[in-house]
Structures are given as C-alpha cells and as structure tokens.
Write an enzyme that holds these catalytic residues in place. Sequence first.
Site, short mmCIF file in Angstrom:
data_model
loop_
_atom_site.label_atom_id
_atom_site.label_comp_id
_atom_site.label_asym_id
_atom_site.label_seq_id
_atom_site.Cartn_x
_atom_site.Cartn_y
_atom_site.Cartn_z
N GLU A 1 13.06 71.25 63.92
CA GLU A 1 12.84 70.50 65.10
C GLU A 1 11.44 70.49 65.62
OE1 GLU A 1 16.86 70.71 67.91
OE2 GLU A 1 14.94 71.49 68.66
N LYS B 1 25.24 72.75 66.54
CA LYS B 1 24.42 72.16 67.12
C LYS B 1 24.39 70.87 66.22
CE LYS B 1 21.43 76.00 68.32
NZ LYS B 1 21.84 76.36 69.64
N HIS C 1 14.91 83.81 76.79
CA HIS C 1 15.64 82.67 76.76
C HIS C 1 16.89 82.59 77.24
CE1 HIS C 1 12.94 80.86 73.40
NE2 HIS C 1 13.46 82.01 72.68
N ARG D 1 32.14 74.40 79.25
CA ARG D 1 32.76 75.24 80.00
C ARG D 1 32.36 75.46 81.18
NH1 ARG D 1 28.41 78.53 80.16
NH2 ARG D 1 27.37 78.82 78.18
#
Length: 499
Positions: A202, A118, A237, A294
């Site tokens: 974040e 990330k 999620h 992908r």
Amino acid sequence: MPKIKKLLVANRGEIALRIMRSAREMGIKTVAVYSEADRLSPHVKYADEAVCLGPPPSNQSYLLGEKIIQTCKDLAVDAIHPGYGFLSENADFARKVSDAGIIFVGPSPESIEVMGSKLAAKQAVSKYDIPMVPGMEKAITDIAFAKEKAAEIGYPILIKASAGGGGKGMRIVESEVDFEEQMQRAVSEAESAFGDGAVFIEKFITSPRHIEIQILGDQQGNTVYLFERECSIQRRHQKVIEEAPSAVVTPELREAMGNAAVGVAKACNYYGAGTVEFIVDEKLNFYFLEMNTRLQVEHPVTEMITGKDLVKEQIRVAEGQSLDFKQEDLKIQGHSVEVRVYAEDPRNNFLPDIGKLSTYVRPQGPGIRVDDGFEEGMDIPIYYDPMISKLITYAETRQEAIDRMIRAIDEYKITGIQTTLGFCKFALGHEAFKSGQFDTKFVERYFKPELLDDGLSEEEEQLMVALAVEFFQKDTAVSVKENIQPEITTKGNWRSRLK
Ligand code: ADP
C-alpha cells in the site's frame, strides 16, 4: 420475535460489567463466565449467575467456545454477547452459537469472515466507491513483481501481511534499495505469526490520523452512522486517548465518511454495531482501512455525544427489532474524551506493570464516567490485556471536556502499579493535542519519559526534596539558597534542576 431473557457475557473485566449493566436495565438476567484468576472480579459478583471456565490462560478459559455454548444449554441462556477481543470476531464461534439455537449478539458469521481478511474486505467494498489507499488488491510472494508494483505506487510504501492484525508483519519501505530486504522480513514475519506469508503493498500515508466511524444496522437493512471517533493518540499502534467528535472533521467530511462507512457495512450485509476505520492524510483525504465487526473499546465517547446506549441497540438488533431512529434523528451533542488507564509504565517504553492495586480511588463529579472491572486490593492478572479502566469525560465543549479530564486524572488515585494516567495528562496538556493538530506519531514526536512529573511516589518525592535541600545548604551561598529553597519544594521544579 425472540425476546432475550437471559444473556451470557463471554468476556471479563470492564466490558463484561458494562454489558451486564445495560442488560439489567432491560430486565435481562445475566450469566458471567470467568477463569480462576478472575474468581473475585466485579463482573462475577454482578451477574445473576456465574460459571468458572477453567485455569487463567485464555485458551483454557475465555476462548473455550464449546464449553461456553454448553454452559448456555445447561443454564437455559438464550443469547451470548462476546464483548471485544476473545471470541468476538471468530466467525466459527458465531456460527456454532447460531447452530446451537442461541442468539449471537453481533453480526452474521459471513460478515465477520469477509471483514476478517484485509484483502477480502477491500474486494468486497470495491463495488461501493469507497476511497482506498492506493495499492494492490492481491497478495503476493514474488519479490520482482512486488518491486515493480511498489515503483508504480511510489515510495514510501507499506508492506502488510494479508492475514495480519495487531500491526504484525507491517513494514515501511522508504526507497527501492531497501525493498528486497524489507519484503523478505515481512514475508517471514507473516509466516511465523500467521502461518501465511502472503503480503500486499500500500502507499504509506505520511502524517496519518486514525479516524473511525461507528455504524449500526438492523436485520431489516437499515444502516446509520453515529459519527466519528478520533483515535490518533497511540503507542505501539494501539490507542490510548480517543475523542468524539474529532477536532478536524468538518460537517461535509463527516457526512462523506459516514456515507462511506454505511457503504462498507452494506458491502458485507452488516447488522449490529460495527466500526469502520479510516486513515486520514494531512489534506483530509480519507481511505478505508478495515472494519471491526464488534463493539469497540472506545464506544463510550460515541454514547456520550449521541445519547444512544450501543449495547442496548446491539441487543435489540439481535432480537430482530428494527432501529427506532433514522440518520436525521441523530445529532452530535457536546464533546467526549476517553483515556485508557493501562497498568503500564510510560517511563519504561509502556511495558506492562502488573501488580496489586494498593490504592484505587475513582474520580467523581459532573460529566465523569469510569468503566472498570477492578476494586482496591485486587491484582491485575498477567494473563490478559493490562487495561485497568476507561475514564471518560463529557462536556459542552472540547476544551471543557479536556479540562474536566485533567481534573479527573488528578482525582484518580492509583498506587501499587504504574499507569498511563500521567502520560495521558501530559498529552492532554500538550499544545499539539489542544490545537487538534496531531497524528499517529504523537508519542514518537513529543513524548519523553522525563516530561512526566508524577513518576515518583510521595515518599520518593520528599526524599529527593530533602536531598536537594541538603545539597544546596552545603554547596551554595546563603543568598542563593534562599532564592532556591521555596522553588524546589514544588513538585517537578527540582527535577529540572537535576537535568
Ligand atoms: P492491524 O490490523 O495490524 O492493526 P491496520 O491496517 O489496522 O493493521 O493498521 C494499523 C495502524 O497502522 C493504523 O491505525 C495506522 O496508524 C497504520 N497504518 C495502516 N495502514 C497505513 C498506511 N497505508 N499508511 C500509513 N499508516 C498506516
């Protein structure tokens, strides 16, 4: 330019079958690999050749990269398509495939590597003027420093594991008093899940929508975007309903997000099919989240609205062909919705409900596509993701695509296991979904298991009706009973009386 003649699909189930179908249309021979649990699977029967990799657990079968490469050598296979999951985002595997002189149908190992972290991904895109969630660019373990940064960013904040994935190591912190405890937990969770305790902070976007952009690039440096997919209906999620286009994305926003996605792809010299995920706030500001290097589970909705076969495009790009269309040639036509049919029990916290598909009858008719990898009578193995199929509808308008999906769900007959179909029908009929005004908290906000009206089998339903009739006959005056009886025979009504 190398022409692919024989393709090995290093995957199972619906995605293996879906890839083989496109390969067959292109005149390419196919090779399936399978574990002992999948011996009788449709993807094995469909392929021109099939090789057993080993026992059911993935690490003894579908994850055996070396064995898969050896199989390619033995059978003179010239390309591998990894599908999604398993080896699809493993840079090391992609490198070994190329080193063995076999074409990897996917991006370069370097692109996979950059986007696999990330923080590396954030750093790579920082030169391209891509909006990012306010936060830190570096991973930290120092709590005092982190607290200072969190105050600067402003609460609520989200602590994320740098090596994270699948929502693990993620913690929301509402205010400074909870910070230390939550950070300690995030670090130890990240340590045990990924062997790396580094985390970053974040801004937590409230009321977030998950909207992603499909991109396609060739090895000559041309990159286009194939518009957005709305994936905000999630549980744990994880996505369950997707659609294209999104009900809230305007042409201007679409162009801005599309250009940002192309920028992300350029930042890592991307070629092949990829997905750039964004988080979108209430005011429709969008922020880069991550890139999946992908083919995505939900790619069919994009295929329906663009008319492009993404697997064929992936294969052509892998052969070295350049894209034979430009951005301005791409247009959105109609609307498409996908529901993921999982062997899960929505009445029991969406826990997997593994068993035999005693009845399995697919819906049919105009505008319906079913991507699956099972037949009636088969068991859903416990070793893998419990997705049975993807049900996709296509129509001229959003409302028609939704109506069509509800009709298709009613036609889909699955017994023997619980599925997410009933939940999906509930969600599609909900005002928030219909109006397009929803976010990733849809399930927490609106869903209660009691709201499902198809949780019982026919027999159970009849039994409950009979019991209810008996109850009212015994205890209620005749005049009342006559009013109630016709009502309690219709599905669902009696249940509200039992509350
Ligand atoms: P993972 O790789 O673990 O799946 P992601 O970064 O893709 O992690 O995030 C997973 C989900 O968490 C997103 O789809 C979104 O719903 C939520 N999420 C991630 N970052 C934020 C944020 N800054 N604010 C609010 N929600 C977020």
